[in-house]
Design a protein around this motif. Structure first.
Motif, short mmCIF file in Angstrom:
data_model
loop_
_atom_site.label_atom_id
_atom_site.label_comp_id
_atom_site.label_asym_id
_atom_site.label_seq_id
_atom_site.Cartn_x
_atom_site.Cartn_y
_atom_site.Cartn_z
N THR A 444 32.01 -0.43 -12.98
CA THR A 444 31.75 0.13 -11.65
C THR A 444 30.31 0.61 -11.49
O THR A 444 29.85 0.82 -10.37
N GLY A 445 29.61 0.83 -12.61
CA GLY A 445 28.24 1.32 -12.54
C GLY A 445 28.12 2.81 -12.37
O GLY A 445 27.02 3.31 -12.08
N ARG A 446 29.20 3.57 -12.54
CA ARG A 446 29.17 5.01 -12.33
C ARG A 446 28.97 5.75 -13.64
O ARG A 446 29.39 5.28 -14.71
N SER A 447 28.36 6.92 -13.53
CA SER A 447 28.26 7.84 -14.66
C SER A 447 29.53 8.67 -14.68
O SER A 447 29.74 9.53 -13.81
N ILE A 448 30.39 8.45 -15.64
CA ILE A 448 31.71 9.10 -15.64
C ILE A 448 31.72 10.37 -16.49
O ILE A 448 32.66 11.16 -16.39
N LEU A 449 30.69 10.59 -17.28
CA LEU A 449 30.71 11.76 -18.15
C LEU A 449 29.29 12.13 -18.55
O LEU A 449 28.49 11.26 -18.92
N ALA A 450 28.97 13.42 -18.43
CA ALA A 450 27.68 13.95 -18.89
C ALA A 450 27.97 14.94 -20.00
O ALA A 450 28.68 15.93 -19.80
N LEU A 451 27.43 14.68 -21.18
CA LEU A 451 27.72 15.49 -22.36
C LEU A 451 26.55 16.44 -22.59
O LEU A 451 25.47 16.03 -23.02
N GLU A 452 26.80 17.72 -22.32
CA GLU A 452 25.77 18.75 -22.47
C GLU A 452 26.13 19.65 -23.63
O GLU A 452 27.26 20.13 -23.71
N GLY A 453 25.19 19.87 -24.52
CA GLY A 453 25.44 20.72 -25.68
C GLY A 453 24.23 20.83 -26.58
O GLY A 453 23.98 21.89 -27.15
N HIS A 454 23.50 19.73 -26.69
CA HIS A 454 22.27 19.77 -27.49
C HIS A 454 21.21 20.59 -26.77
O HIS A 454 21.14 20.61 -25.53
N VAL A 455 20.40 21.26 -27.54
CA VAL A 455 19.34 22.09 -26.96
C VAL A 455 17.97 21.43 -27.08
O VAL A 455 16.99 21.98 -26.58
N LYS A 456 17.93 20.27 -27.72
CA LYS A 456 16.68 19.53 -27.86
C LYS A 456 16.97 18.05 -27.64
O LYS A 456 18.14 17.66 -27.54
N PRO A 457 15.94 17.21 -27.58
CA PRO A 457 16.16 15.78 -27.31
C PRO A 457 17.17 15.15 -28.24
O PRO A 457 17.24 15.47 -29.43
#
Length: 579
Positions: A444-457
């Protein structure tokens, strides 16, 4: 004589007239002194005619002390009193009434004059400023009582309806709203309420029409950019492929669960035991410059490495013998990947291009389009598509057959570094220097999940073959394992003492996870509880990349010390069977 002694200063008029010049001077000086009281004049005594006439007696001269002159206190200064001029012969006053002396304001006309009092320029300016301030205050009070729209588009619309410019140079939203308020207050003060009401009605009508147009536009035009027909065909092809692969994976997992002869724990323990027995089998200098990437072929018989010199080399396993050299990039090579289906490999470079090669060293295709240097590269499980990441904050999907760019995907706020595809082929995971990992649905071309947790690249990312685990590693020295079913972090591993440059699940069953770091080591972690299993130490510089052979027999690591190190199990038994 007695009377004369008691009142020596009293004299009769006759006596006063007989005084000499000296006596007159003395008397005048005495009268000039303000401290000496003036004696009252005694009227002359009328002597009847029968009385004898007494001749006047000359005054006895007396010596008086000189008068003492004392200083006088200064008199207060009084303003001059304006008096009407003295009438000359023939002049007649026009009016004797008291109304002529009344005040007539600041420009008072003096009685008997035709001129006015003059006001200074400074007083006039002060009066003008006061009047202007009062007008502004009244204007602001009137403006505060008006209803002004808060939406900036409504403010612009009303300004346009009132014939005013919608915006001025450097004007902000609040300043524009205050300008509209003052304009409306001015029109209200001038009595142009009809104009205001007309503008308001037109604005409401335009808003209603615009709302209808927006509804039509939502129906007619989607918010996203319409893709090409080739992208649509690719999405359909990926959907069909992923459905088949997902069905096979689920059927396989069900068979393992229902088969009484299958002991998952025992198989996992055996795989971890093999990983714990890995030792350094071979070490080879790979290039004159530091190595940046490595990849095993699908059968594990070849190993490809790339370096900062821009050269890619093929090595024959298991003795790591050089087989061929691939030259074509004009800048340093950043990654290399073997196709999971064909004997092709792709390389990425800082010259903003990716290239497709065969194992004989022939250049098959060049993928051009990125605006900045490339980072990592990865093949889709079907082998038909190639994914590239770049420092231009995008990752792109290419058609391997004709080299056409199918998808330019944005979504990261900084450079995109890592990319990996799900084993079923339905998902792609990207990570970047914005400390964020995203999961994309390729169908579908959608972003289904954004994983946030790292504090650096985040620099490394890898899907597990089980289908629901995703590992990421970054500059915060930690490796995070995400559960896609729960959409959160499952484990946070304080893996290394320096940044993690690459992560990789064992590709067959996902029994263990391997991480590479700039602390010059690579480590193996159990997939059951993500505890450490083995530390692969031997490099003399930071480890930049790693790969695990398809059957789990070998682990290859490359480093800035220009060396390729091959780690294999001491057991001669084959590690595991490939399905």
């Amino acid at each position: 004589m007695e009377v004369d002694e008691e009142n020596p200063a009293s004299t009769s008029p006759t006596e006063a007239s007989d005084l000499g010049p000296d006596s007159q001077t003395l008397v005048s000086s005495v009268h000039a002194t303000p401290l000496q009281p003036i004696q009252p004049l005694v009227p002359p005594v009328v002597v009847p005619p029968t009385a004898p006439i007494v001749p006047p007696i000359a005054p006895i001269p007396s010596i008086l002390p000189p008068p003492v002159i004392r200083p006088l206190a200064p008199l207060p200064v009084r303003p001059p009193v304006l008096r009407p001029p003295i009438l000359q012969n023939g002049e007649v006053r026009e009016s004797d009434s008291d109304s002529d002396n009344e005040d007539t304001g600041p420009t008072r006309t003096a009685p008997g004059t035709t001129g006015e009092y003059e006001i200074s320029e400074e007083s006039r300016l002060v009066r003008e400023r006061q009047e202007k301030a009062i007008q502004e205050l009244m204007m602001k009070r009137r403006a505060k009582a008006l209803a002004v729209p808060t939406n900036d588009m409504a403010v612009r619309t009303r300004l346009r309806k009132l014939g005013e410019p919608m915006t001025l140079f450097g004007e902000r939203e609040m300043e524009r709203r205050e300008r509209l308020r003052m304009i409306m207050a001015k029109l209200d003060a001038e009595g142009q309420l009809e104009k205001l009401m007309k503008a308001h009605e037109e604005e409401e009508a335009a808003a209603a029409a615009a709302k209808a147009d927006v509804e039509e536009e939502i129906i007619q035009y989607p918010f996203y950019t319409e893709g090409t027909k080739t992208l649509k065909d690719a999405r359909v092809d990926i959907a069909r492929y992923s459905l088949v692969q997902a069905a096979l994976r689920i059927r396989r997992e069900q068979r393992k669960r229902d088969d009484p002869d299958e002991d998952m724990d025992a198989e996992l323990d055996w795989a971890l035991g093999q990983a714990a027995n890995l030792v350094l089998d071979c070490s080879e200098i790979g290039d004159d410059r530091p190595l940046s990437g490595c990849s095993f072929s699908r059968d594990g018989e070849k190993l490809a490495t790339c370096s900062l010199s821009g050269v890619t080399k093929l090595w024959k396993m298991p003795n790591v013998e050089k087989e061929s050299t691939l030259k074509g990039h004009t800048e340093r090579a950043t990654d290399v990947a073997f196709s999971p289906v064909h004997d092709h490999l792709a390389t990425a470079s800082a010259d903003r291009t990716a290239r497709l090669w065969d194992t004989r060293g022939s250049l098959l295709r060049t993928f051009e389009g990125h605006l900045d240097r490339l980072a990592r590269i990865s093949f889709h499980p079907s082998g038909k598509y190639l994914g590239t990441t770049s420092f231009d904050k995008t990752w792109r999907l290419w058609d391997v057959e004709n080299g056409e760019e199918l998808l330019l995907q944005e979504g990261h706020s900084r450079s995109v570094y890592g990319l990996d595809f799900h084993r079923d082929g339905s998902l792609a995971a990207s990570c970047g220097l914005d400390a964020l990992a995203r999961v994309w649905d390729l169908r579908t071309g959608r972003s289904i999940l954004a994983l946030e947790g790292h504090v650096k690249p985040v620099l490394g990312i890898s899907f597990s073959p089980n289908g629901y685990h995703l590992a990421t590693g970054g500059e915060d020295n930690t490796c995070r394992v995400w559960d896609l079913r729960k959409r959160k972090t499952l484990y946070t591993i304080p893996a290394h003492s320096n940044l993690i440059s690459a992560v990789k699940f064992e590709p067959q069953e996902g029994y263990f996870l391997v991480t590479a770091s700039y602390d010059m080591t690579a480590k193996i972690w159990s997939a059951r509880d993500f505890k450490p299993v083995k530390t692969l130490a031997g490099h003399e510089a930071k480890v930049t990349s790693l790969d695990v052979a398809g059957d789990g027999r070998y682990i290859a690591t490359v480093s800035h010390d220009r060396k390729i190190k091959l780690w294999s199990s001491s057991s001669k038994e084959k590690a595991m069977d490939v399905d």
